[in-house]
Design a protein around this motif. Structure first.
Motif, short mmCIF file in Angstrom:
data_model
loop_
_atom_site.label_atom_id
_atom_site.label_comp_id
_atom_site.label_asym_id
_atom_site.label_seq_id
_atom_site.Cartn_x
_atom_site.Cartn_y
_atom_site.Cartn_z
N PHE A 128 4.36 11.70 17.38
CA PHE A 128 4.78 10.94 16.22
C PHE A 128 5.45 11.82 15.17
O PHE A 128 6.37 11.38 14.48
N GLY A 129 5.01 13.07 15.05
CA GLY A 129 5.70 13.99 14.16
C GLY A 129 7.12 14.24 14.66
O GLY A 129 8.08 14.24 13.87
N TYR A 130 7.26 14.44 15.96
CA TYR A 130 8.57 14.69 16.57
C TYR A 130 9.50 13.50 16.39
O TYR A 130 10.67 13.65 16.01
N ARG A 131 9.00 12.29 16.66
CA ARG A 131 9.82 11.09 16.52
C ARG A 131 10.24 10.88 15.07
O ARG A 131 11.38 10.50 14.79
N ALA A 132 9.35 11.13 14.14
CA ALA A 132 9.67 10.95 12.73
C ALA A 132 10.72 11.94 12.27
O ALA A 132 11.47 11.67 11.32
N GLY A 133 10.79 13.08 12.93
CA GLY A 133 11.78 14.08 12.55
C GLY A 133 13.22 13.62 12.72
O GLY A 133 14.13 14.18 12.11
N SER A 134 13.43 12.59 13.53
CA SER A 134 14.79 12.09 13.76
C SER A 134 15.11 10.85 12.94
O SER A 134 16.23 10.34 13.00
N VAL A 172 5.29 10.35 2.34
CA VAL A 172 6.40 9.40 2.33
C VAL A 172 7.02 9.34 0.93
O VAL A 172 8.25 9.30 0.78
N ALA A 173 6.18 9.32 -0.10
CA ALA A 173 6.69 9.28 -1.47
C ALA A 173 7.54 10.51 -1.78
O ALA A 173 8.60 10.41 -2.42
N LEU A 174 7.09 11.68 -1.31
CA LEU A 174 7.86 12.90 -1.52
C LEU A 174 9.18 12.85 -0.76
O LEU A 174 10.23 13.27 -1.27
N ALA A 175 9.13 12.32 0.47
CA ALA A 175 10.35 12.19 1.27
C ALA A 175 11.35 11.26 0.58
O ALA A 175 12.56 11.53 0.55
N VAL A 176 10.86 10.18 0.01
CA VAL A 176 11.73 9.24 -0.72
C VAL A 176 12.36 9.94 -1.93
O VAL A 176 13.57 9.83 -2.17
N ALA A 177 11.55 10.67 -2.69
CA ALA A 177 12.06 11.36 -3.87
C ALA A 177 13.13 12.39 -3.49
O ALA A 177 14.17 12.51 -4.17
N LEU A 178 12.91 13.12 -2.41
CA LEU A 178 13.87 14.12 -1.98
C LEU A 178 15.16 13.48 -1.48
O LEU A 178 16.27 13.97 -1.76
N PHE A 179 15.03 12.37 -0.76
CA PHE A 179 16.22 11.72 -0.20
C PHE A 179 17.05 11.06 -1.31
O PHE A 179 18.27 11.00 -1.22
N ARG A 180 16.38 10.57 -2.33
CA ARG A 180 17.10 9.99 -3.46
C ARG A 180 18.01 11.02 -4.13
O ARG A 180 19.08 10.68 -4.63
N ARG A 181 17.57 12.26 -4.15
CA ARG A 181 18.31 13.32 -4.83
C ARG A 181 19.22 14.09 -3.89
O ARG A 181 19.96 14.99 -4.34
N THR A 234 -0.12 10.34 9.16
CA THR A 234 0.06 11.62 8.47
C THR A 234 1.00 12.55 9.23
O THR A 234 1.87 13.18 8.63
N THR A 235 0.83 12.65 10.54
CA THR A 235 1.74 13.52 11.30
C THR A 235 3.16 12.99 11.25
O THR A 235 4.12 13.76 11.20
N ALA A 236 3.31 11.65 11.24
CA ALA A 236 4.64 11.07 11.11
C ALA A 236 5.23 11.36 9.74
O ALA A 236 6.45 11.58 9.60
N ALA A 237 4.40 11.35 8.71
CA ALA A 237 4.89 11.67 7.36
C ALA A 237 5.40 13.10 7.28
O ALA A 237 6.38 13.39 6.59
N LEU A 238 4.73 14.01 7.99
CA LEU A 238 5.20 15.40 8.03
C LEU A 238 6.58 15.47 8.69
O LEU A 238 7.48 16.18 8.21
N GLY A 239 6.75 14.73 9.78
CA GLY A 239 8.05 14.70 10.43
C GLY A 239 9.12 14.08 9.54
O GLY A 239 10.27 14.54 9.51
#
Length: 263
Positions: A88-94, A250-259, A170-175
């Motif tokens: 799931f971490g690997y899949r989320a990475g893409s 996920v919240a951190l990923a959203v914040a980073l992608f917004r910027r 959680t592992t998907a969130a890391l990806g």
């Protein structure tokens, strides 16, 4: 609402079915193999006692001569904690990096869809696969356990599957985090694979050393199939921590992608 989630999940239907069947067959194979393990359990227990503590801790090896201990090690510790956690971490990475790399992200961003919604809904598209593997496997494993005549508390098996969902989230969130940080799909996916497995090793080594606190950063600290199956040691607090980590990731990923400057 959730159009992106439905679209992305529909693209994974075949893969989800194949994964669920393969994992269920792995569980069936482990149950079928156990009677031969039981006949040589004394020799196996002696062999296991001589293994390095770090190895026993990493793979949750305990009471290998019982069906609960055997499944905890061979199916859940290896299959769930390591293989599916990494998967799931690997899949989320893409999820994001793939479209950024091939410029497909331009089509998504040209729609009224916000960047936050795009990231969140793509992340949620992995949830059906998580649910599927955790529904199909016990439907196969529990009847097989009954056939071989080994009594196992059903609620413990079901608890392992239920408690694994926050771990996978959680592992998907890391990806997902790596997917918005890195613009190359292969780099993000492989990085997520290495990160999840690396955190597993950190927890395994920290638990047998004098740096047990270091293992607190690893998701595996909060998901223990061996404890659940052998001792009924449910850890709802650990599940809450994992859910919090997933939401935070996920919240951190959203914040980073917004910027992010996607050019």
């Amino acid at each position: 609402m959730f159009e992106v989630t439905r679209y992305e999940a529909s693209r994974r239907v075949r893969g989800t079915v194949v994964l669920s069947v393969l994992v269920a067959l792995l569980g069936l194979l482990m149950v079928a193999f156990f009677p031969s393990v039981r006949t040589s359990s004394a020799a196996l227990e002696e062999y296991i006692a001589n293994l390095p503590p770090a190895f026993r801790e990493a793979f949750g090896i305990d009471s290998f001569g019982t069906i609960e201990g055997f499944l905890a090690t061979e199916l859940y510790q290896f299959g769930w904690v390591i293989l599916l956690g990494v998967y799931f971490g690997y899949r989320a990475g893409s999820l994001v990096a793939g479209d950024v790399e091939d410029r497909g992200i331009d089509l998504w961003l040209a729609t009224p869809l916000s960047r936050a919604r795009l990231v969140i809904e793509r992340y949620l598209s992995l949830v059906p696969t998580m649910v599927a593997v955790n529904v199909v496997t016990p439907l196969v494993v529990l009847p097989a356990i009954a056939v071989v005549g080994e009594p196992v508390p059903v609620e413990r098996v079901l608890a392992v599957h239920l408690l694994s969902v926050p771990y996978f989230l959680t592992t998907a969130a890391l990806g997902l985090l790596l997917s918005v940080l890195v613009s190359r799909e292969s780099t993000a996916s492989r990085g997520a694979l290495g990160l999840v497995f690396g955190l597993f090793l950190v927890e395994s080594l920290a638990s047998v050393g004098d740096v047990g606190w270091l293992g607190a950063v690893s998701p595996t600290r909060y998901f223990d199939p061996t404890g659940v199956l052998l001792r009924g040691a449910y850890d709802p607090a650990g599940a809450v921590i994992l859910l919090g980590a997933a939401v935070g990731g996920v919240a951190l990923a959203v914040a980073l992608f917004r910027r992010a400057d996607i050019t």
